[in-house]
Design an enzyme around this catalytic site. Sequence first.
Site, mmCIF file in Angstrom:
data_model
loop_
_atom_site.group_PDB
_atom_site.id
_atom_site.type_symbol
_atom_site.label_atom_id
_atom_site.label_comp_id
_atom_site.label_asym_id
_atom_site.label_seq_id
_atom_site.Cartn_x
_atom_site.Cartn_y
_atom_site.Cartn_z
ATOM 1 N N GLU B 59 0.819 -1.210 0.000
ATOM 2 C CA GLU B 59 0.000 0.000 0.000
ATOM 3 C C GLU B 59 0.855 1.263 0.000
ATOM 4 O OE1 GLU B 59 -0.119 -2.598 2.029
ATOM 5 O OE2 GLU B 59 -2.110 -2.922 2.896
ATOM 6 N N CYS B 94 -0.018 -0.089 7.935
ATOM 7 C CA CYS B 94 -0.576 0.418 6.682
ATOM 8 C C CYS B 94 -1.913 1.102 6.920
ATOM 9 C CB CYS B 94 -0.745 -0.721 5.692
ATOM 10 S SG CYS B 94 0.839 -1.320 5.086
ATOM 11 N N ALA B 172 30.238 -36.080 -8.270
ATOM 12 C CA ALA B 172 30.649 -37.197 -9.121
ATOM 13 C C ALA B 172 30.977 -38.408 -8.248
ATOM 14 C CB ALA B 172 31.855 -36.802 -9.976
ATOM 15 N N SER B 177 32.607 -31.963 -6.465
ATOM 16 C CA SER B 177 31.344 -31.248 -6.656
ATOM 17 C C SER B 177 31.539 -29.757 -6.901
ATOM 18 C CB SER B 177 30.456 -31.442 -5.425
ATOM 19 O OG SER B 177 31.035 -30.814 -4.299
ATOM 20 N N PRO B 278 22.512 -33.402 0.414
ATOM 21 C CA PRO B 278 21.379 -34.197 -0.034
ATOM 22 C C PRO B 278 20.567 -34.839 1.098
ATOM 23 C CG PRO B 278 23.464 -35.030 -0.956
ATOM 24 C CD PRO B 278 23.771 -33.773 -0.247
ATOM 25 N N ILE B 280 20.111 -33.703 4.109
ATOM 26 C CA ILE B 280 19.322 -32.623 4.716
ATOM 27 C C ILE B 280 18.162 -32.251 3.800
ATOM 28 C CG2 ILE B 280 19.405 -30.166 5.307
ATOM 29 C CD1 ILE B 280 20.696 -31.705 7.472
ATOM 30 N N ALA B 281 18.437 -32.133 2.497
ATOM 31 C CA ALA B 281 17.382 -31.774 1.540
ATOM 32 C C ALA B 281 16.251 -32.788 1.596
ATOM 33 C CB ALA B 281 17.962 -31.694 0.124
ATOM 34 N N SER B 282 16.596 -34.067 1.576
ATOM 35 C CA SER B 282 15.570 -35.114 1.624
ATOM 36 C C SER B 282 14.804 -35.093 2.948
ATOM 37 C CB SER B 282 16.204 -36.498 1.411
ATOM 38 O OG SER B 282 16.550 -36.675 0.059
ATOM 39 N N ALA B 283 15.501 -34.822 4.047
ATOM 40 C CA ALA B 283 14.836 -34.781 5.352
ATOM 41 C C ALA B 283 13.778 -33.677 5.377
ATOM 42 C CB ALA B 283 15.862 -34.562 6.466
#
Lengths: 352, 352
Positions: B59, B94, B172, B177, B278, B280-283
């Site tokens: 706003e 606002c 790899a 990486s 990886p 951590i990402a999956s968790a």
Amino acid sequence: MSTTTEATPAESAAMQRALLLAARGVRGANPLVGAVVLGVDGRVLGEGYHRGAGTPHAEPAALADARERGNDPRGATMVVTLEPCNHTGRTGPCSEALIEAGMARVVHAADDVNGAAAGGAQRLRAAGIDCVGGLGAAASLELNERWSTALAAGRPFVTLKSAQSLDGRVAAVDGTSQWITGPEARADGHRLRGLADAVLVGSGTVRADDPRLTARDADGVGVTAAPGLRAVMGRTPVPDDAAVRGEGFLHLPTHEVGEALDELYGRGVRHLLVEGGPRIASAFLRAGVVDELFSYVAPLMLGDGAPAYPDLGVGSLADAARWMLDDAGGPGVRQFGADVRLHLRPPSAAQT
Amino acid sequence: MSTTTEATPAESAAMQRALLLAARGVRGANPLVGAVVLGVDGRVLGEGYHRGAGTPHAEPAALADARERGNDPRGATMVVTLEPCNHTGRTGPCSEALIEAGMARVVHAADDVNGAAAGGAQRLRAAGIDCVGGLGAAASLELNERWSTALAAGRPFVTLKSAQSLDGRVAAVDGTSQWITGPEARADGHRLRGLADAVLVGSGTVRADDPRLTARDADGVGVTAAPGLRAVMGRTPVPDDAAVRGEGFLHLPTHEVGEALDELYGRGVRHLLVEGGPRIASAFLRAGVVDELFSYVAPLMLGDGAPAYPDLGVGSLADAARWMLDDAGGPGVRQFGADVRLHLRPPSAAQT
């Protein structure tokens, strides 16, 4: 008649334009070629590009465009990214078309390396047309590097198509794979089939999915009626009732990529679409014969499912080839429905 | 003063515009909000949107735009995708700004569900301003569905960032990486760090890469100076000489995503950037708390390297959540140098 062996600034600008036009074409059996008809006053009278096997070459397309615009090409200059061909394939020789059109001068980039089609500049000169070669040759050669490689090796140009999850899987843990990508991406994949002379899958894919390998849903642009051959590669017998059987079916009972390509080339295949499965994809990648890759990526994760490229033999990050987004025929990255398509080409030999 | 409880056609059109403006914003601690100042004659006097935590709300941005264009907002209507806030955060309320600006009417879409900020419409009505809610509410709620989910759960909004090969590998076979993606993609990843209150990695990543987790190369748009906290999650001790240590460092000695989020929320973190590795990402994915994903895909194949999302627990294709390309803050698919960035959001609850 005035004869110059050097290109003029207007011709250089036209060549840059012709190279951009060339990149609108479709990779496959033929090289990417663009052409611009330049008037005596330096004005562009017409332009065109080659849209793929079975469609007009760039020069006749540019001449047709000039005539459609009401421009007379007589006495004009043809600026083209590849030496005009001198042979009759599915279309007549471009050299004769340029002579008939009354062109005064032809400026081409790369020389034609295709033995059967070469000799165009010689034919044009014999007809009294001023010919200059080499302008923009490096860019034209780079554009068609993989096409030249396939031609020199006497093998088909190879397009690899793959549909995978974001995390590079072509099936879930339980083997389910239909369908990872949505209808828009699959329709585009069918369109690719219509562009190739032959489609190839592994015998494992036949047993798993029983595909028909026909070009359904093709949108008709630059498309042959259907792939001429539907090839299945591998030593496993193809079941008698497999959907892939019928006219145009071919079993290649080998695990050797080179043997399969030799057989297909011998049967006239100049553009091969390889659809997988993953072992076949990796075999073609390992052999270094994949000339372009269409990778359809669906935004989902399958975790420990079947990998898209098993046993690639890449041990270290530094050993992995960095492919390049390829804008030929359209943007290198495109959205198809909920999915993303990457169009990639291998690293240029000039880079390595 | 004329009072209508229904929105006019001009207000409906302005709300559609405000929703488009909202989607230009940056996801994170705050919702996406857009606003349009509509004159008595139905003309657009100004427009704006919220660019992320620490920047003006939609706003005031729209009022400032109106004044910059030389338009007096007095007596005008504010059309805004979320009920104006009534609390003082990093910016003033606002509701007061609209009263001071002399607005005659406010049309908002969704009600404010943030307890601390709610009550704006009530405050405006008390000041004699005509208030209508609900127009475009469904679209506004859908736009901020995951933000609302995080708010209701009392946890930070979670952004997951991942850099992978085309075939979904983050390293790899030999573990190399650095770097899979190029400098442009990495610079964009650093920019993301500057948008969050905290950055989190696993202790395995600290041992493997020893990252600093600072917001280098940020381009300054809607960016806080640097992430307030640099969190390392996992029970493994963080080495005394780890680069991540120093002011703002926090060790979360747990494998439980819920515990880590509780701790961070308690410390005031409202927007968390999870960078991996990886596991951590999956968790975080398994816990269902990833609210958006930036996936940087490098066009190379690593074959049998480390997968980006191991042990996801997805058994069958039908079990895999189909994420959606998210155009908030820019196109859902973008090229960064040689790489491609997918910006994704989880399936809407309305779909499932």
